[in-house]
Scaffold this active site. Structure first.
Site, PDB file in Angstrom:
ATOM      1  N   ALA A  65       0.851  -1.097   0.250  1.00 51.31           N
ATOM      2  CA  ALA A  65       0.005   0.123   0.059  1.00 51.31           C
ATOM      3  C   ALA A  65       0.831   1.268  -0.035  1.00 51.31           C
ATOM      4  O   ALA A  65       2.112   1.128   0.325  1.00 51.31           O
ATOM      5  CB  ALA A  65      -0.919  -0.051   1.137  1.00 51.31           C
ATOM      6  N   GLY A 109       0.662  -4.973   1.052  1.00 51.55           N
ATOM      7  CA  GLY A 109      -0.588  -5.086   0.300  1.00 51.55           C
ATOM      8  C   GLY A 109      -0.246  -5.719  -1.057  1.00 51.55           C
ATOM      9  O   GLY A 109      -1.270  -6.190  -1.552  1.00 51.55           O
ATOM     10  N   GLU A 112      -0.640  -9.351  -0.329  1.00 56.57           N
ATOM     11  CA  GLU A 112      -2.012  -9.288  -0.009  1.00 56.57           C
ATOM     12  C   GLU A 112      -2.944  -9.337  -1.448  1.00 56.57           C
ATOM     13  O   GLU A 112      -3.710 -10.347  -1.474  1.00 56.57           O
ATOM     14  CB  GLU A 112      -2.500  -8.355   0.982  1.00 56.57           C
ATOM     15  CG  GLU A 112      -1.802  -8.638   2.470  1.00 56.57           C
ATOM     16  CD  GLU A 112      -2.050  -7.540   3.247  1.00 56.57           C
ATOM     17  OE1 GLU A 112      -1.680  -6.431   2.994  1.00 56.57           O
ATOM     18  OE2 GLU A 112      -2.737  -7.921   4.481  1.00 56.57           O
ATOM     19  N   GLU A 132       5.295  -5.080   7.189  1.00 53.93           N
ATOM     20  CA  GLU A 132       4.450  -3.870   7.809  1.00 53.93           C
ATOM     21  C   GLU A 132       4.967  -3.868   9.096  1.00 53.93           C
ATOM     22  O   GLU A 132       4.765  -2.702   9.638  1.00 53.93           O
ATOM     23  CB  GLU A 132       2.843  -4.237   7.935  1.00 53.93           C
ATOM     24  CG  GLU A 132       2.113  -4.185   6.573  1.00 53.93           C
ATOM     25  CD  GLU A 132       2.131  -5.484   5.766  1.00 53.93           C
ATOM     26  OE1 GLU A 132       2.929  -6.240   5.949  1.00 53.93           O
ATOM     27  OE2 GLU A 132       1.323  -5.580   4.782  1.00 53.93           O
TER      28      GLU A 132
HETATM   29  N1  CO8 Z   1       4.716   3.248  -0.752  1.00 50.82           N
HETATM   30  C1  CO8 Z   1       5.130   4.382  -1.080  1.00 50.82           C
HETATM   31  N2  CO8 Z   1       6.265   4.591  -1.907  1.00 50.82           N
HETATM   32  C2  CO8 Z   1       6.840   3.594  -2.151  1.00 50.82           C
HETATM   33  C3  CO8 Z   1       6.468   2.252  -1.400  1.00 50.82           C
HETATM   34  C4  CO8 Z   1       5.314   2.080  -0.757  1.00 50.82           C
HETATM   35  N3  CO8 Z   1       5.082   0.952  -0.170  1.00 50.82           N
HETATM   36  N4  CO8 Z   1       7.681   1.474  -1.875  1.00 50.82           N
HETATM   37  C5  CO8 Z   1       8.390   1.944  -2.944  1.00 50.82           C
HETATM   38  N5  CO8 Z   1       8.127   3.158  -2.896  1.00 50.82           N
HETATM   39  C6  CO8 Z   1       9.068   4.389  -3.397  1.00 50.82           C
HETATM   40  C7  CO8 Z   1      10.070   4.788  -2.810  1.00 50.82           C
HETATM   41  O1  CO8 Z   1       9.500   5.607  -1.610  1.00 50.82           O
HETATM   42  C8  CO8 Z   1      10.893   5.410  -3.743  1.00 50.82           C
HETATM   43  O2  CO8 Z   1      10.339   6.561  -3.998  1.00 50.82           O
HETATM   44  P1  CO8 Z   1      11.391   7.959  -4.252  1.00 50.82           P
HETATM   45  O3  CO8 Z   1      12.255   7.707  -5.490  1.00 50.82           O
HETATM   46  O4  CO8 Z   1      10.370   9.061  -4.492  1.00 50.82           O
HETATM   47  O5  CO8 Z   1      11.999   7.968  -2.873  1.00 50.82           O
HETATM   48  C9  CO8 Z   1      10.483   4.563  -4.970  1.00 50.82           C
HETATM   49  O6  CO8 Z   1       9.314   3.855  -4.618  1.00 50.82           O
HETATM   50  C10 CO8 Z   1      11.753   3.545  -5.130  1.00 50.82           C
HETATM   51  O7  CO8 Z   1      11.721   2.885  -4.081  1.00 50.82           O
HETATM   52  P2  CO8 Z   1      13.220   2.698  -3.382  1.00 50.82           P
HETATM   53  O8  CO8 Z   1      14.207   3.673  -3.629  1.00 50.82           O
HETATM   54  O9  CO8 Z   1      12.943   2.347  -1.750  1.00 50.82           O
HETATM   55  O10 CO8 Z   1      13.723   1.207  -3.762  1.00 50.82           O
HETATM   56  P3  CO8 Z   1      14.528   0.203  -3.606  1.00 50.82           P
HETATM   57  O11 CO8 Z   1      14.914  -0.861  -4.595  1.00 50.82           O
HETATM   58  O12 CO8 Z   1      15.967   0.798  -2.953  1.00 50.82           O
HETATM   59  O13 CO8 Z   1      13.952  -0.551  -2.332  1.00 50.82           O
HETATM   60  C11 CO8 Z   1      11.914  -1.825  -1.498  1.00 50.82           C
HETATM   61  C12 CO8 Z   1      12.672  -1.427  -2.985  1.00 50.82           C
HETATM   62  C13 CO8 Z   1      12.603  -2.939  -0.750  1.00 50.82           C
HETATM   63  C14 CO8 Z   1      10.694  -2.622  -2.043  1.00 50.82           C
HETATM   64  C15 CO8 Z   1      11.494  -0.529  -0.743  1.00 50.82           C
HETATM   65  O14 CO8 Z   1      10.784   0.415  -1.523  1.00 50.82           O
HETATM   66  C16 CO8 Z   1      10.678  -0.812   0.440  1.00 50.82           C
HETATM   67  O15 CO8 Z   1      10.847  -1.178   1.378  1.00 50.82           O
HETATM   68  N6  CO8 Z   1       9.402  -0.483  -0.068  1.00 50.82           N
HETATM   69  C17 CO8 Z   1       8.368  -0.519   1.096  1.00 50.82           C
HETATM   70  C18 CO8 Z   1       7.814  -2.077   1.581  1.00 50.82           C
HETATM   71  C19 CO8 Z   1       6.745  -1.982   2.186  1.00 50.82           C
HETATM   72  O16 CO8 Z   1       6.865  -1.577   3.738  1.00 50.82           O
HETATM   73  N7  CO8 Z   1       5.521  -2.372   2.109  1.00 50.82           N
HETATM   74  C20 CO8 Z   1       4.437  -2.206   2.876  1.00 50.82           C
HETATM   75  C21 CO8 Z   1       3.565  -1.130   2.956  1.00 50.82           C
HETATM   76  S1  CO8 Z   1       2.292  -1.022   4.097  1.00 50.82           S
HETATM   77  C22 CO8 Z   1       1.183  -2.097   3.485  1.00 50.82           C
HETATM   78  O17 CO8 Z   1       1.333  -2.529   2.462  1.00 50.82           O
HETATM   79  C23 CO8 Z   1       0.066  -2.312   4.276  1.00 50.82           C
HETATM   80  C24 CO8 Z   1      -1.327  -3.022   3.459  1.00 50.82           C
HETATM   81  C25 CO8 Z   1      -2.524  -2.828   4.328  1.00 50.82           C
HETATM   82  C26 CO8 Z   1      -3.677  -3.302   3.611  1.00 50.82           C
HETATM   83  C27 CO8 Z   1      -4.184  -2.086   2.729  1.00 50.82           C
HETATM   84  C28 CO8 Z   1      -4.732  -1.096   3.026  1.00 50.82           C
HETATM   85  C29 CO8 Z   1      -4.634   0.187   2.380  1.00 50.82           C
END
Ligand code: CO8
Length: 258
Positions: A65, A109, A112, A132
């Site tokens: 998400a 998400g 999921e 998460e």
């Molecule tokens: N949300 C928003 N932006 C994101 C997300 C995300 N989940 N994941 C990546 N991005 C963005 C980054 O902020 C970055 O943006 P910017 O260039 O503007 O800084 C861009 O995507 C590229 O990401 P990274 O530079 O971090 O790329 P890497 O290759 O270094 O890392 C990863 C990749 C490991 C996937 C890393 O991006 C990461 O850890 N992402 C977050 C993963 C995460 O925590 N996911 C869980 C989110 S919470 C959730 O899903 C709850 C669901 C609940 C149910 C639904 C209800 C709405």
């Protein structure tokens, strides 16, 4: 509806929806989920489409998400908006088979959403995770429930409590995915699988998926009763007569979805 965050096309009788927000690794923001729901309903209503594939980019199916969109939301806002139910669960209402074709990250998400689909086909670079816990939250779109049913309690606990990702090989071994294919072949293989389903009798395909999905939500006794009702009801279709006659006459069946 004009889409900005997904690409929608048909390949033969398969509807293909590509999540297309590469700058955010397909983070599932409200707009993307609204567009996805609209496209899914569109394909479900289209009689020329027999199966649906949801995919992402080679780097990310979806990294979860949208954290930046969610971070300042208050409890009353998330409670009364019901954004999970309204925007996230459309895929559960689709009658046609929905295949998640996952390459790269399927996190939070994203994992999921893949698990809400009827099955997951994984590219060899796929990575699944529920990170998460690192954000001070827990999975909120069924992750704790569907992971347990899919991979069992111990592995689900480890993934959810530590945020550890699973690679494609482990995901296949744990029965999270049906099969692994080379990343370059992912869409071709997913469409081929969808085309096979689309070539069969639509009522039996829809009922087969419904019966399997019910297994996750009921007791064995009730599930078997449900299956039997569906099984018997298929004897009212022309396709059942056609399928069995074709077998007896040693020819290919020609299904009409009636
Ligand atoms: N949300 C928003 N932006 C994101 C997300 C995300 N989940 N994941 C990546 N991005 C963005 C980054 O902020 C970055 O943006 P910017 O260039 O503007 O800084 C861009 O995507 C590229 O990401 P990274 O530079 O971090 O790329 P890497 O290759 O270094 O890392 C990863 C990749 C490991 C996937 C890393 O991006 C990461 O850890 N992402 C977050 C993963 C995460 O925590 N996911 C869980 C989110 S919470 C959730 O899903 C709850 C669901 C609940 C149910 C639904 C209800 C709405």
């Amino acid at each position: 509806m004009a889409y900005e965050m997904i690409l929608v096309e048909t390949q033969g009788r398969v509807g293909v929806i590509t999540l297309n927000r590469p700058q955010a690794l397909n983070a599932l923001c409200d707009q993307l989920m609204t567009e996805l729901g609209d496209a899914l309903r569109g394909f479900d209503a289209d009689p020329t489409v027999g199966a649906i594939v949801i995919t992402g980019s080679p780097k990310a199916f979806a990294a979860g998400a949208d954290i930046k969109e969610m971070k300042d939301r208050t409890y009353p806002a998330v409670h009364f908006d019901d954004f999970i139910g309204k925007r996230w669960e459309t895929v559960l209402t689709i009658q046609k088979p929905v295949i998640a074709a996952v390459a790269g990250f399927a996190l939070g998400g994203g994992c999921e959403l893949a698990m809400m689909c009827d099955l997951i086909l994984a590219a060899d670079n796929a990575k699944f995770g529920q990170p998460e816990i690192n954000l001070g939250i827990i999975p909120g779109a069924g992750g704790t429930q569907r992971l347990v049913r899919s991979i069992g309690k111990s592995k689900a606990m480890e993934m959810v409590l530590t945020g550890r990702m699973m690679d494609a090989v482990e995901a296949e071994r744990a029965n999270l995915v049906c099969r692994i294919v080379p990343a370059a072949d992912l869409i071709v293989e997913a469409v081929k699988m969808g085309e096979k389903m689309a070539s069969l009798s639509a009522p039996s395909v829809a009922m087969a998926k419904e019966a399997i999905n019910v297994a996750y939500e009921t007791t064995l006794r009730e599930g078997v009763r449900f299956e039997r009702r569906l099984f018997l009801s298929l004897f009212s279709t022309e396709d059942q007569k056609e399928g069995m006659s074709a077998f007896a006459e040693k020819r290919k069946p020609s299904f009409t979805n009636r």
